[in-house]
Design a protein around this motif. Structure first.
Motif, PDB file in Angstrom:
ATOM      1  N   PHE A   1       7.345  11.711 -10.359  1.00 26.93           N
ATOM      2  CA  PHE A   1       7.249  11.383 -11.775  1.00 26.93           C
ATOM      3  C   PHE A   1       8.574  11.647 -12.470  1.00 26.93           C
ATOM      4  CE2 PHE A   1       2.914  10.319 -12.440  1.00 26.93           C
ATOM      5  CZ  PHE A   1       2.204  11.004 -11.476  1.00 26.93           C
TER       6      PHE A   1
ATOM      7  N   PHE B   1       4.921  23.733 -14.802  1.00 20.81           N
ATOM      8  CA  PHE B   1       3.518  23.335 -14.761  1.00 20.81           C
ATOM      9  C   PHE B   1       2.705  24.231 -13.846  1.00 20.81           C
ATOM     10  CE2 PHE B   1       3.246  19.236 -16.947  1.00 20.81           C
ATOM     11  CZ  PHE B   1       4.576  18.931 -17.112  1.00 20.81           C
ATOM     12  N   GLY B   2       1.442  24.361 -14.171  1.00 23.13           N
ATOM     13  CA  GLY B   2       0.491  24.962 -13.245  1.00 23.13           C
ATOM     14  C   GLY B   2       0.101  23.953 -12.172  1.00 23.13           C
ATOM     15  N   LYS B   3      -0.772  24.381 -11.248  1.00 29.34           N
ATOM     16  CA  LYS B   3      -1.143  23.500 -10.139  1.00 29.34           C
ATOM     17  C   LYS B   3      -2.205  22.488 -10.513  1.00 29.34           C
ATOM     18  CE  LYS B   3       0.257  26.664  -6.512  1.00 29.34           C
ATOM     19  NZ  LYS B   3      -0.109  27.375  -5.257  1.00 29.34           N
TER      20      LYS B   3
ATOM     21  N   TYR C   1      13.841  14.238 -16.568  1.00 29.24           N
ATOM     22  CA  TYR C   1      13.368  15.126 -15.505  1.00 29.24           C
ATOM     23  C   TYR C   1      12.792  14.312 -14.351  1.00 29.24           C
ATOM     24  CZ  TYR C   1      13.239  18.417 -19.454  1.00 29.24           C
ATOM     25  OH  TYR C   1      13.553  19.178 -20.554  1.00 29.24           O
TER      26      TYR C   1
ATOM     27  N   TYR D   1      -3.341  19.765 -16.595  1.00 29.77           N
ATOM     28  CA  TYR D   1      -2.233  20.656 -16.264  1.00 29.77           C
ATOM     29  C   TYR D   1      -1.857  21.494 -17.477  1.00 29.77           C
ATOM     30  CZ  TYR D   1      -1.344  17.892 -12.053  1.00 29.77           C
ATOM     31  OH  TYR D   1      -1.456  17.259 -10.845  1.00 29.77           O
TER      32      TYR D   1
ATOM     33  N   TYR E   1       9.993  15.132 -11.333  1.00 29.75           N
ATOM     34  CA  TYR E   1       9.008  16.035 -10.753  1.00 29.75           C
ATOM     35  C   TYR E   1       8.409  15.361  -9.530  1.00 29.75           C
ATOM     36  CZ  TYR E   1       8.811  18.878 -15.049  1.00 29.75           C
ATOM     37  OH  TYR E   1       9.110  19.691 -16.115  1.00 29.75           O
TER      38      TYR E   1
ATOM     39  N   LEU F   1       2.955  20.116 -10.300  1.00 32.32           N
ATOM     40  CA  LEU F   1       4.224  19.402 -10.426  1.00 32.32           C
ATOM     41  C   LEU F   1       5.381  20.377 -10.219  1.00 32.32           C
ATOM     42  CD1 LEU F   1       2.178  17.861 -12.622  1.00 32.32           C
ATOM     43  CD2 LEU F   1       4.251  16.553 -12.985  1.00 32.32           C
TER      44      LEU F   1
ATOM     45  N   PHE G   1       5.983  10.769 -19.812  1.00 33.12           N
ATOM     46  CA  PHE G   1       6.029  10.519 -18.377  1.00 33.12           C
ATOM     47  C   PHE G   1       6.018   9.040 -18.053  1.00 33.12           C
ATOM     48  CE2 PHE G   1       5.657  14.530 -16.155  1.00 33.12           C
ATOM     49  CZ  PHE G   1       5.247  15.403 -17.158  1.00 33.12           C
ATOM     50  N   GLY G   2       6.614   8.719 -16.883  1.00 35.01           N
ATOM     51  CA  GLY G   2       6.453   7.401 -16.303  1.00 35.01           C
ATOM     52  C   GLY G   2       5.159   7.341 -15.511  1.00 35.01           C
ATOM     53  N   ASN G   3       4.881   6.176 -14.927  1.00 36.17           N
ATOM     54  CA  ASN G   3       3.643   5.982 -14.176  1.00 36.17           C
ATOM     55  C   ASN G   3       3.671   6.550 -12.774  1.00 36.17           C
ATOM     56  OD1 ASN G   3       1.724   4.778 -15.877  1.00 36.17           O
ATOM     57  ND2 ASN G   3       2.764   2.805 -15.743  1.00 36.17           N
TER      58      ASN G   3
ATOM     59  N   GLN H   1       4.725  15.553  -7.320  1.00 35.33           N
ATOM     60  CA  GLN H   1       3.349  16.021  -7.438  1.00 35.33           C
ATOM     61  C   GLN H   1       2.706  15.970  -6.060  1.00 35.33           C
ATOM     62  OE1 GLN H   1       0.504  13.371  -9.363  1.00 35.33           O
ATOM     63  NE2 GLN H   1      -0.405  15.082 -10.469  1.00 35.33           N
TER      64      GLN H   1
ATOM     65  N   GLN I   1      -3.733   6.556 -14.625  1.00 30.41           N
ATOM     66  CA  GLN I   1      -2.902   6.574 -15.822  1.00 30.41           C
ATOM     67  C   GLN I   1      -1.806   7.619 -15.673  1.00 30.41           C
ATOM     68  OE1 GLN I   1      -4.859   6.682 -19.632  1.00 30.41           O
ATOM     69  NE2 GLN I   1      -6.655   5.575 -18.870  1.00 30.41           N
ATOM     70  N   ARG I   2      -0.821   7.522 -16.523  1.00 32.08           N
ATOM     71  CA  ARG I   2       0.272   8.473 -16.478  1.00 32.08           C
ATOM     72  C   ARG I   2      -0.127   9.790 -17.139  1.00 32.08           C
ATOM     73  NH1 ARG I   2       5.004   5.492 -19.349  1.00 32.08           N
ATOM     74  NH2 ARG I   2       3.991   3.705 -18.388  1.00 32.08           N
ATOM     75  N   LEU I   3       0.599  10.818 -16.800  1.00 36.52           N
ATOM     76  CA  LEU I   3       0.422  12.105 -17.473  1.00 36.52           C
ATOM     77  C   LEU I   3       0.737  11.959 -18.956  1.00 36.52           C
ATOM     78  CD1 LEU I   3       2.091  14.368 -14.867  1.00 36.52           C
ATOM     79  CD2 LEU I   3       0.113  15.135 -16.172  1.00 36.52           C
ATOM     80  N   GLN I   4      -0.087  12.581 -19.765  1.00 34.55           N
ATOM     81  CA  GLN I   4       0.167  12.518 -21.207  1.00 34.55           C
ATOM     82  C   GLN I   4      -0.192  13.834 -21.861  1.00 34.55           C
ATOM     83  OE1 GLN I   4      -3.070  10.043 -23.256  1.00 34.55           O
ATOM     84  NE2 GLN I   4      -3.291   9.401 -21.126  1.00 34.55           N
TER      85      GLN I   4
END
Lengths: 110, 118
Positions: free
Chosen positions: B90, A100-102, B33, A86, B35, B43, B109-111, B37, A42-45
């Motif tokens: 991303f 962002f963190g790692k 943006y 994150y 990014y 990111l 975000f996108g996928n 990963q 899934q995408r980041l949310q």
């Protein structure tokens, strides 16, 4: 400079156990902190943000300016909480960049 | 709303080839943006844009170029692909406005695009 530190790359707990994902930050101005989550495929949310002061999926996070921390906590972990988490930082008042963190990979075992 | 759409989902490039990663959003967001990963690295911001015609470098811009001719689109260009650019990319966007008082709106975000350079 903005910096976010998540000291744990991997975190493994058993279902029903408490979980805490650590996040520390460095920022000279007024910070705004977020937790983002990425479930498998899934995408980041966005999970939650410090200004909301709400609990999302049982998770909470409190901004501690004295300790410059924004740890994510849940009293009873569930298997569906397994994901990549994150911590992210930006500055209040219209900052353009989000750092962002790692990330910490949380695995909740049955 | 489709949100943020990225294409392609996967791509394998040979060293020295070029390609464009597409990103489009239908939320009328000002900020966009890119990014990358990398495992264990989190990111890293490559480029960002605060509006059509305006772009700026992030933390790791070398080897990439961007353009923002419309509010909706923010393509990322790799001119001479290198193995170090193997990553998941991303795209994200957010509105310029504030969520409340002076706080920022969150990113959408996108996928992602998984790129391998061999």
């Amino acid at each position: 400079a903005q910096r976010v530190t998540q000291p744990e790359k991997l975190l493994s707990v058993f279902k029903g156990a408490p979980v805490e994902l650590k996040c520390n930050y460095s920022y000279s101005g007024s910070p705004e902190l977020f937790w983002y989550v990425q479930y498998s495929r899934q995408r980041l949310q966005l999970l939650l943000r410090h200004i909301s002061r709400e609990s999302i999926k049982g998770f909470t996070a409190d901004l501690n300016k004295g300790e410059t921390s924004f740890h994510l906590k849940k009293p009873f972990a569930q298997e569906e909480d397994s994901a990549m988490y994150y911590c992210a930082l930006t500055g209040q008042g219209g900052s353009e960049k989000l750092v962002f963190g790692k990330g910490t990979k949380l695995t909740v075992n049955p | 709303n489709a949100g943020v759409t990225q294409t392609p989902k996967f791509r394998i490039l040979k060293i020295g080839q070029s390609m464009t990663l597409q990103c489009t959003q239908d939320m009328n967001h000002n900020y966009m943006y890119w990014y990358r990963q990398d495992p264990g690295m989190g990111l890293k911001l490559i480029y960002y844009s605060v509006g059509a015609g305006i772009t700026d470098k992030g933390e790791v811009p070398n080897g990439y170029n961007v353009s923002r001719s419309t509010t909706e689109d923010f393509p990322l260009r790799l001119e001479l692909a290198a193995p170090s650019q193997t990553s998941v990319y991303f795209c994200a966007s957010r509105t310029q406005g504030f969520h409340s008082s002076s706080y920022n709106s969150p990113l959408h975000f996108g996928n992602g695009t998984r790129l391998t350079v061999t």
